[in-house]
Motif scaffolding. Structure first.
Motif, PDB file in Angstrom:
ATOM      1  N   SER A 165      16.075 -14.184  -7.860  1.00  0.00           N
ATOM      2  CA  SER A 165      15.403 -13.958  -9.143  1.00  0.00           C
ATOM      3  C   SER A 165      13.895 -14.130  -9.017  1.00  0.00           C
ATOM      4  N   LEU A 166      13.473 -15.132  -8.258  1.00  0.00           N
ATOM      5  CA  LEU A 166      12.047 -15.328  -8.040  1.00  0.00           C
ATOM      6  C   LEU A 166      11.451 -14.160  -7.259  1.00  0.00           C
ATOM      7  N   TRP A 167      12.174 -13.669  -6.267  1.00  0.00           N
ATOM      8  CA  TRP A 167      11.696 -12.523  -5.492  1.00  0.00           C
ATOM      9  C   TRP A 167      11.501 -11.301  -6.393  1.00  0.00           C
ATOM     10  N   ALA A 168      12.373 -11.125  -7.376  1.00  0.00           N
ATOM     11  CA  ALA A 168      12.274  -9.974  -8.268  1.00  0.00           C
ATOM     12  C   ALA A 168      11.254 -10.172  -9.381  1.00  0.00           C
ATOM     13  N   ALA A 169      11.061 -11.424  -9.796  1.00  0.00           N
ATOM     14  CA  ALA A 169      10.253 -11.664 -11.004  1.00  0.00           C
ATOM     15  C   ALA A 169       8.794 -11.990 -10.718  1.00  0.00           C
ATOM     16  N   LEU A 170       8.516 -12.627  -9.604  1.00  0.00           N
ATOM     17  CA  LEU A 170       7.152 -13.092  -9.352  1.00  0.00           C
ATOM     18  C   LEU A 170       6.274 -12.003  -8.745  1.00  0.00           C
ATOM     19  N   ARG A 171       6.434 -10.796  -9.230  1.00  0.00           N
ATOM     20  CA  ARG A 171       5.600  -9.681  -8.762  1.00  0.00           C
ATOM     21  C   ARG A 171       5.188  -8.851  -9.969  1.00  0.00           C
ATOM     22  N   VAL A 172       3.902  -8.568 -10.033  1.00  0.00           N
ATOM     23  CA  VAL A 172       3.357  -7.784 -11.143  1.00  0.00           C
ATOM     24  C   VAL A 172       3.108  -6.371 -10.646  1.00  0.00           C
ATOM     25  N   PRO A 173       3.622  -5.358 -11.344  1.00  0.00           N
ATOM     26  CA  PRO A 173       3.441  -3.976 -10.882  1.00  0.00           C
ATOM     27  C   PRO A 173       1.972  -3.608 -10.685  1.00  0.00           C
ATOM     28  N   GLY A 174       1.693  -2.968  -9.564  1.00  0.00           N
ATOM     29  CA  GLY A 174       0.367  -2.458  -9.304  1.00  0.00           C
ATOM     30  C   GLY A 174      -0.644  -3.461  -8.806  1.00  0.00           C
ATOM     31  N   THR A 175      -0.251  -4.718  -8.575  1.00  0.00           N
ATOM     32  CA  THR A 175      -1.213  -5.728  -8.141  1.00  0.00           C
ATOM     33  C   THR A 175      -1.369  -5.781  -6.628  1.00  0.00           C
ATOM     34  N   SER A 176      -0.328  -5.474  -5.892  1.00  0.00           N
ATOM     35  CA  SER A 176      -0.390  -5.560  -4.435  1.00  0.00           C
ATOM     36  C   SER A 176       0.660  -4.642  -3.836  1.00  0.00           C
ATOM     37  N   TRP A 177       0.450  -4.263  -2.580  1.00  0.00           N
ATOM     38  CA  TRP A 177       1.396  -3.356  -1.926  1.00  0.00           C
ATOM     39  C   TRP A 177       2.765  -3.995  -1.752  1.00  0.00           C
ATOM     40  N   TRP A 178       2.824  -5.306  -1.632  1.00  0.00           N
ATOM     41  CA  TRP A 178       4.122  -5.934  -1.360  1.00  0.00           C
ATOM     42  C   TRP A 178       5.051  -5.903  -2.579  1.00  0.00           C
ATOM     43  N   THR A 179       4.500  -5.540  -3.763  1.00  0.00           N
ATOM     44  CA  THR A 179       5.381  -5.359  -4.914  1.00  0.00           C
ATOM     45  C   THR A 179       6.222  -4.091  -4.788  1.00  0.00           C
ATOM     46  N   LEU A 180       5.907  -3.247  -3.793  1.00  0.00           N
ATOM     47  CA  LEU A 180       6.705  -2.043  -3.552  1.00  0.00           C
ATOM     48  C   LEU A 180       7.937  -2.332  -2.713  1.00  0.00           C
ATOM     49  N   LEU A 181       8.021  -3.531  -2.116  1.00  0.00           N
ATOM     50  CA  LEU A 181       9.215  -3.866  -1.348  1.00  0.00           C
ATOM     51  C   LEU A 181      10.397  -4.014  -2.299  1.00  0.00           C
ATOM     52  N   PRO A 182      11.538  -3.430  -1.944  1.00  0.00           N
ATOM     53  CA  PRO A 182      12.697  -3.437  -2.863  1.00  0.00           C
ATOM     54  C   PRO A 182      13.146  -4.838  -3.222  1.00  0.00           C
ATOM     55  N   PRO A 183      13.597  -5.041  -4.485  1.00  0.00           N
ATOM     56  CA  PRO A 183      13.531  -4.058  -5.574  1.00  0.00           C
ATOM     57  C   PRO A 183      12.109  -3.940  -6.093  1.00  0.00           C
ATOM     58  N   ALA A 184      11.568  -2.745  -6.077  1.00  0.00           N
ATOM     59  CA  ALA A 184      10.158  -2.521  -6.380  1.00  0.00           C
ATOM     60  C   ALA A 184       9.840  -2.859  -7.830  1.00  0.00           C
ATOM     61  N   ALA A 185       8.576  -3.206  -8.050  1.00  0.00           N
ATOM     62  CA  ALA A 185       8.082  -3.475  -9.399  1.00  0.00           C
ATOM     63  C   ALA A 185       7.236  -2.294  -9.824  1.00  0.00           C
ATOM     64  N   PHE A 186       7.791  -1.409 -10.649  1.00  0.00           N
ATOM     65  CA  PHE A 186       7.111  -0.200 -11.102  1.00  0.00           C
ATOM     66  C   PHE A 186       6.679  -0.344 -12.550  1.00  0.00           C
ATOM     67  N   ASP A 187       5.483   0.166 -12.849  1.00  0.00           N
ATOM     68  CA  ASP A 187       5.082   0.346 -14.243  1.00  0.00           C
ATOM     69  C   ASP A 187       5.798   1.573 -14.804  1.00  0.00           C
ATOM     70  N   GLU A 188       5.723   1.716 -16.121  1.00  0.00           N
ATOM     71  CA  GLU A 188       6.215   2.948 -16.730  1.00  0.00           C
ATOM     72  C   GLU A 188       5.378   4.121 -16.215  1.00  0.00           C
ATOM     73  N   ILE A 189       6.034   5.190 -15.813  1.00  0.00           N
ATOM     74  CA  ILE A 189       5.344   6.334 -15.230  1.00  0.00           C
ATOM     75  C   ILE A 189       4.769   7.198 -16.356  1.00  0.00           C
ATOM     76  N   ALA A 190       3.448   7.386 -16.329  1.00  0.00           N
ATOM     77  CA  ALA A 190       2.784   8.178 -17.363  1.00  0.00           C
ATOM     78  C   ALA A 190       3.086   9.652 -17.170  1.00  0.00           C
ATOM     79  N   LEU A 191       3.010  10.396 -18.267  1.00  0.00           N
ATOM     80  CA  LEU A 191       3.183  11.838 -18.190  1.00  0.00           C
ATOM     81  C   LEU A 191       2.080  12.459 -17.339  1.00  0.00           C
ATOM     82  N   PHE A 192       2.386  13.608 -16.755  1.00  0.00           N
ATOM     83  CA  PHE A 192       1.493  14.325 -15.838  1.00  0.00           C
ATOM     84  C   PHE A 192       1.324  13.590 -14.513  1.00  0.00           C
ATOM     85  N   THR A 193       2.172  12.595 -14.243  1.00  0.00           N
ATOM     86  CA  THR A 193       2.224  11.956 -12.933  1.00  0.00           C
ATOM     87  C   THR A 193       3.681  11.862 -12.510  1.00  0.00           C
TER      88      THR A 193
END
Length: 445
Positions: A165-193
């Motif tokens: 749970s800590l591995w999944a929760a203690l990551r803020v989307p878009g703050t660092s590359w390591w937040t992309l390690l699964p399970p990734a922390a994604f922001d809501e994807i904006a339109l036109f992207t």
């Protein structure tokens, strides 16, 4: 034979692990539902919803797997009575646990796909993103089970739940590359992207490599077969390469061109396909503003939605707007306000004092169909409020430049400044009355 029968019955009881299916399905559905509730029907956000489901269901699956490993560890001696490899029982457990996790994941995926289809989702579903979520869930199950095998204690399942749970929760989307390690922390994807395919592919390789490394490491430890070192090193190398690739991916999203949907009457209004439901409301909100701007340099007959990174403008008869917040309440009002603000000359208004901007607010309220605000110059406010719609439009055409430069003042609202009784009109009327009198006197001379 009796001992072998007992082992077979023990393996058959592993089907009880399928009780994890409803638990994981419930947790995953709740997490995905929360993600889908606030987003527009966009397939990229469907993938984000699945990733969010794994971020919540993954730790639960890892804890259930650890609990299973701890509960069954005292019965390992029964397997030792057979000629099978000592790793066979654990691998069989992992197979059943992974199958149960996949059944729940497929169920959640079907729900997300059905909801997105029902809402007329735009874009396309990233299959590699779905695979990334599945691999991440299996990785949680494998890691949790092997932790339970390594530390067969009742508290292990709870510790696994907390750690995952800590591995999944203690990551803020878009703050660092390591937040992309699964399970990734994604922001809501904006339109036109859209999600970067390189990131999704890197996550699939990362989860597959690390899962294979954990399983091969356990089998090597139990069986002492040295030939397993080569595939173990290959799995670790794949994980390392995927990690470096995720680190240098350059972000999670890339711009994408979307073929907009339009409504042609009474204005041409075009939006992203995911927001096609906004067309009637946006058209109704923009039409009065377009009518009042007719005949001015700010006139427009077409409204287009732009990506968030492009400026809002009114030029060449085209007004552009942003709908970054989707169809949240008040989106049409915000859009026409953007058009009104884009008419302002930023540099000229910055150099103007505050009072002319108050006169501009009077005109803005009329343009947007709102109640006229109170301004310090009550005479100007009363005069503008008393004019008819036609007179206001004619006045606005004459005073548009002052409006745009935030240079409106009391003089612009005087009677002789309005188009109905201008000085030029008074002079023309005087000349028209005087001319016949001179013509009547001329014959007497």
């Amino acid at each position: 034979m009796s001992d072998l029968g007992r082992v077979l019955r023990l393996d058959a009881r592993r089907t009880a692990l399928l009780v994890a299916v409803p638990v994981l399905t419930l947790v995953g559905t709740a997490a995905a539902g929360l993600s889908l509730h606030s987003t527009v029907p966009y397939w990229d956000n469907a993938v984000v919803a699945l990733v969010d489901a794994v971020r919540l269901a993954g730790p639960v699956g890892a804890a259930l797997a650890a609990w299973t490993a701890v509960r069954e560890r005292p019965l390992d001696y029964l397997r030792d009575l057979t000629a099978r490899s000592p790793a066979t029982g654990a691998l069989f457990d992992l197979l059943l646990l992974s199958a149960a996790a996949m059944v729940s994941y497929v169920t959640v995926t079907a729900m997300v796909v059905a909801v997105t289809l029902a809402q007329g989702g735009a874009g396309q579903l990233h299959i590699v993103g779905v695979a990334s979520g599945a691999g991440s869930l299996i990785l949680h199950v494998v890691a949790g089970y092997l932790a339970g095998r390594a530390v067969p204690h009742r508290a292990t399942a709870a510790l696994v739940l907390v750690a995952a749970s800590l591995w999944a929760a203690l990551r803020v989307p878009g703050t660092s590359w390591w937040t992309l390690l699964p399970p990734a922390a994604f922001d809501e994807i904006a339109l036109f992207t859209t999600l970067r395919p390189r990131v999704l592919a890197g996550q699939v390789v990362w989860t597959a490599g690390l899962t294979a490394a954990l399983v091969l490491g356990y089998v090597l430890r139990v069986t002492r077969r040295l030939w397993l070192v080569l595939p173990l090193l290959a799995a670790l190398a794949a994980t390392a390469v995927a990690t470096l690739d995720l680190r240098g991916s350059g972000g999670t999203v890339v711009p994408v061109r979307a073929e907009q949907v339009c409504r042609e009457w009474p204005l041409t209004v075009c939006v992203h396909p995911a927001l096609r439901e906004a067309l009637p409301v946006l058209t109704a909100a923009a039409t009065p503003l377009a009518a009042r701007l007719a005949g001015t340099p700010g006139a427009f007959t077409r409204v287009e939605q732009l990506p968030a990174w492009k400026p809002v403008t009114v030029a060449g008869g085209v007004a552009t707007v942003h709908l970054d917040e989707g169809l949240s309440p008040g989106y049409a009002t915000r859009a026409v306000r953007q058009i009104s603000r884009s008419l302002r000359d930023v540099h000229a208004c910055a150099a103007s004092p505050g009072s002319p901007d108050r006169y501009r607010s009077l005109v803005d309220a009329w343009l947007l169909g709102e109640e006229l605000p109170e301004v310090p110059d009550a005479r100007a406010a009363h005069a503008f409020a008393s004019w008819s719609e036609a007179r206001r439009r004619a006045w606005f055409r004459l005073n548009f430049d002052a409006y745009r430069a935030c240079a409106l003042g009391p003089a612009n609202f005087r009677r002789d400044a309005s188009p109905g009784v201008s000085k030029r009109a008074k002079r023309a009327a005087t000349d028209a009355n005087a001319k016949p009198r001179r013509q009547l006197r001329a014959p007497r001379g």
